[in-house]
Design an enzyme around this catalytic site. Structure first.
Site, PDB file in Angstrom:
ATOM      1  N   LYS A 269       0.838  -1.197   0.000  1.00 21.87           N
ATOM      2  CA  LYS A 269       0.000   0.000   0.000  1.00 21.87           C
ATOM      3  C   LYS A 269       0.873   1.247   0.000  1.00 21.87           C
ATOM      4  O   LYS A 269       2.028   1.199   0.436  1.00 21.87           O
ATOM      5  CB  LYS A 269      -0.867   0.019   1.278  1.00 21.87           C
ATOM      6  N   ARG A 343     -10.619 -11.262   1.591  1.00 18.61           N
ATOM      7  CA  ARG A 343     -11.531 -12.268   1.029  1.00 18.61           C
ATOM      8  C   ARG A 343     -10.907 -13.655   1.074  1.00 18.61           C
ATOM      9  O   ARG A 343     -11.616 -14.663   1.117  1.00 18.61           O
ATOM     10  CB  ARG A 343     -11.930 -11.853  -0.398  1.00 18.61           C
TER      11      ARG A 343
HETATM   12  N1  BES Z   1      -8.218  -3.700   4.239  1.00 16.12           N
HETATM   13  C1  BES Z   1      -8.368  -3.219   2.926  1.00 16.12           C
HETATM   14  C2  BES Z   1      -9.642  -2.401   2.718  1.00 16.12           C
HETATM   15  C3  BES Z   1      -9.778  -1.124   3.509  1.00 16.12           C
HETATM   16  C4  BES Z   1      -9.609   0.091   2.885  1.00 16.12           C
HETATM   17  C5  BES Z   1     -10.129  -1.148   4.835  1.00 16.12           C
HETATM   18  C6  BES Z   1      -9.776   1.258   3.604  1.00 16.12           C
HETATM   19  C7  BES Z   1     -10.294   0.024   5.554  1.00 16.12           C
HETATM   20  C8  BES Z   1     -10.120   1.233   4.934  1.00 16.12           C
HETATM   21  C9  BES Z   1      -8.413  -4.387   1.950  1.00 16.12           C
HETATM   22  O1  BES Z   1      -7.669  -5.493   2.316  1.00 16.12           O
HETATM   23  C10 BES Z   1      -7.855  -3.903   0.672  1.00 16.12           C
HETATM   24  O2  BES Z   1      -6.702  -3.594   0.632  1.00 16.12           O
HETATM   25  N2  BES Z   1      -8.690  -3.841  -0.360  1.00 16.12           N
HETATM   26  C11 BES Z   1      -8.260  -3.400  -1.629  1.00 16.12           C
HETATM   27  C12 BES Z   1      -8.794  -4.378  -2.633  1.00 16.12           C
HETATM   28  C13 BES Z   1      -8.244  -4.191  -4.012  1.00 16.12           C
HETATM   29  C14 BES Z   1      -6.784  -4.536  -4.047  1.00 16.12           C
HETATM   30  C15 BES Z   1      -9.030  -5.087  -4.930  1.00 16.12           C
HETATM   31  C16 BES Z   1      -8.831  -2.010  -1.849  1.00 16.12           C
HETATM   32  O3  BES Z   1      -9.971  -1.757  -1.470  1.00 16.12           O
HETATM   33  O4  BES Z   1      -8.112  -1.171  -2.381  1.00 16.12           O
HETATM   34 MN    MN Z   2      -5.638  -5.344   1.686  1.00 18.49          MN
END
Ligand code: BES
Ligand code: MN
Ligand code: ZN
Length: 493
Positions: A269, A343
């Site tokens: 990230k 997921r």
């Molecule tokens: N934990 C994150 C989602 C999240 C985002 C939680 C903001 C709390 C606040 C999740 O694991 C994630 O990284 N999701 C990605 C998915 C994408 C790579 C398909 C996202 O939402 O960017």
């Molecule tokens: Mn994630």
């Protein structure tokens, strides 16, 4: 926690008194009486300060007599639209204006709300929580001063009893917040599991911890894959509360995403805001808090809670984009983005829950997608379900508790979007559209039907970047009150 005591309306008032007014400066009956005895000082204070009684507006009257230090007038908005959660939020708001050790809540009964004085006190208690265990110098802010809350009520004995159940609910919420706020160097899968043993087992919750070896034996390749880059082993915690031992009905089940930290893994990230990813275990945290509430109030229900715990880190042993893993269900997953890890953890946790417990209903909570924040913001959590009745129940509980849900669709077209060329399914949609929906479709593939299932995407509601009416910035404890209300519908009469 602040201690709450109840007293009849007839006791003489002194110290700090909290009263309420609806919009257009209509003081409640008790407030009017007080105003009269103060020769109209409340009316004058409202006019001078331009206070109109809008929801969460506050007017302060200082030292009107030798006995009364302060009167706090809290706005409740329009009487016709006022709900229990409005009253709670006003309570939370009043709390932030108090700088004393003791205060009296002087609210009057309302025709459309059962016990406004209890809701108000609940709001104050929720707002009073603060995460300051790591400050060696405690903030001198007066907000932490309040120790005793006296609440005027028609029947103090009955109110005391009713409030006990409110306190169990509050304790569950605060337990969740405390877990979610904990940094990832302190809260990792093993310490999370230990906490369940320490906090929940003494309350009568059966706690079972499945360690890495056991997960390997079972074949939870998806959960293990997410965790393989971390020095912390993953774990699956099974909580069981059986409040109806004689009744052999299938349990209701709750599954929580418990990423104690989500760095994104190899698909790292960006730096900005990454520190907030300590709250990626808020789904598991909510299930944990819910079980604390259920055990404290000895809920007459058979419930299981499954916490899928892992840390998502990049390293030489981390999962790669392009990897193919085999899930507990036997289905294979093509990993296209290591940051879509929630997921994967849930795939194994959900299948395990269906397979072992064959629950009546199954609800999962997860900070699953950033897309849900784009779609619904921070006011609603996303709801996805294969069952109309369960969805309707959940939405109603959300409106009742103020933990609101908005339902989004699931269709075959969205499901097709996650078909893989090389495995059974991929962990990312092809189109890049409707990210929260394709994530829900992914989860659905690991639900053993027929089971009434609902998925709550709480990525926007579990954490707040600014102080809210009921919580300081940070962990909100979202989900505990919502699900406690749902459980009540399934309890034996
Ligand atoms: N934990 C994150 C989602 C999240 C985002 C939680 C903001 C709390 C606040 C999740 O694991 C994630 O990284 N999701 C990605 C998915 C994408 C790579 C398909 C996202 O939402 O960017
Ligand atoms: Mn994630
Ligand atoms: Zn995540």
């Amino acid at each position: 926690m602040i201690s709450v005591t109840f007293q009849p309306y007839s006791v003489a008032y002194s110290g700090t008194i909290i009263v309420s007014a609806f919009e257009d400066r209509t003081l409640s009956a008790s407030a009017k009486k007080l105003d009269l005895s103060l020769k109209g000082a409340l009316t004058r204070a409202m006019a001078t300060q331009g206070f109109s009684g809008k929801a969460q507006e506050v007017c302060l009257l200082l030292a009107p007599t030798a006995d009364i230090d302060q009167v706090v007038i809290v706005g409740l908005g329009k009487e016709s639209t006022c709900t229990p959660s409005c009253i709670e939020e006003s309570g939370g708001c009043a709390f932030t204006h108090l700088h004393v050790q003791e205060a009296l809540v002087l609210l009057d009964p309302l025709s459309n709300i059962p016990h406004p004085e209890l809701s108000f006190a609940e709001g104050m208690l929720l707002r009073s929580w603060a995460f300051d265990k790591y400050r060696t110098v405690k903030p001198t802010k007066a907000r932490q001063k309040l120790e005793t809350l006296r609440v005027a009520t028609a029947n103090p004995g009955a109110a005391q009893k009713t409030f006990a159940s409110c306190e169990y609910r509050i304790q569950g919420v605060l337990e969740t917040r405390a877990l979610v706020a904990e940094p990832a160097n302190v809260l990792f899968p093993a310490s999370f599991a230990t906490r369940a043993q320490e906090v929940l087992a003494p309350l009568g919750v059966h706690v079972e911890i499945l360690g890495k070896k056991k997960l390997e034996q079972l074949g939870m390749g998806a959960l293990l894959g997410v965790a393989q880059g971390s020095t912390h082993d993953p774990s699956l915690v099974v909580l069981e509360w059986n409040g109806t031992p004689k009744n052999k009905t299938a349990p209701i089940a709750f599954v929580g995403k418990g990423l104690t930290f989500d760095s994104g893994g190899i698909d790292l990230k960006p730096q900005k805001g990454m520190e907030e990813m300590i709250h990626d275990m808020a789904g598991a945290g909510a299930v944990f808090g819910l079980f604390k509430t259920l055990a404290l109030r000895k809920a007459r229900v058979h419930a299981v809670g499954i916490l899928g715990l892992a840390e998502n880190m990049p390293s030489g042993s981390a999962q790669r984009p392009g990897d193919i893993v085999k899930t507990l269900s036997g289905k294979t997953v093509h990993i296209l983005n290591t940051d879509a890890e929630g997921r994967l953890v849930l795939a194994d946790a959900l299948w395990y829950t269906c397979d072992r417990f064959k629950p009546r209903i199954l609800i999962d909570l997860a900070t699953l997608t950033g897309s849900i924040v784009s779609a619904l913001g921070t006011e609603f959590a996303g709801l996805f379900s294969n069952d109309e009745q369960l969805a309707t129940h959940l939405i109603a509980c959300g409106n009742k508790t103020g933990e609101k849900l908005w339902r989004l669709p699931m269709t075959e077209k969205f499901d097709k979007d996650i078909d893989s060329d090389v495995a059974d399914v991929k962990n990312l949609g092809t189109s890049g559209e409707g990210g929260s929906i394709t994530a829900a479709q992914f989860l659905k593939r690991f639900i053993k039907e027929p089971v009434a299932w609902a998925h709550l995407d709480i990525a926007g509601t579990a954490w707040t970047r600014k102080d809210s009416a009921l919580a300081p910035k940070g962990a909100t404890g979202f989900g505990v009150r919502l699900l406690d209300a749902l459980v009540q519908e399934y309890e034996a009469a």
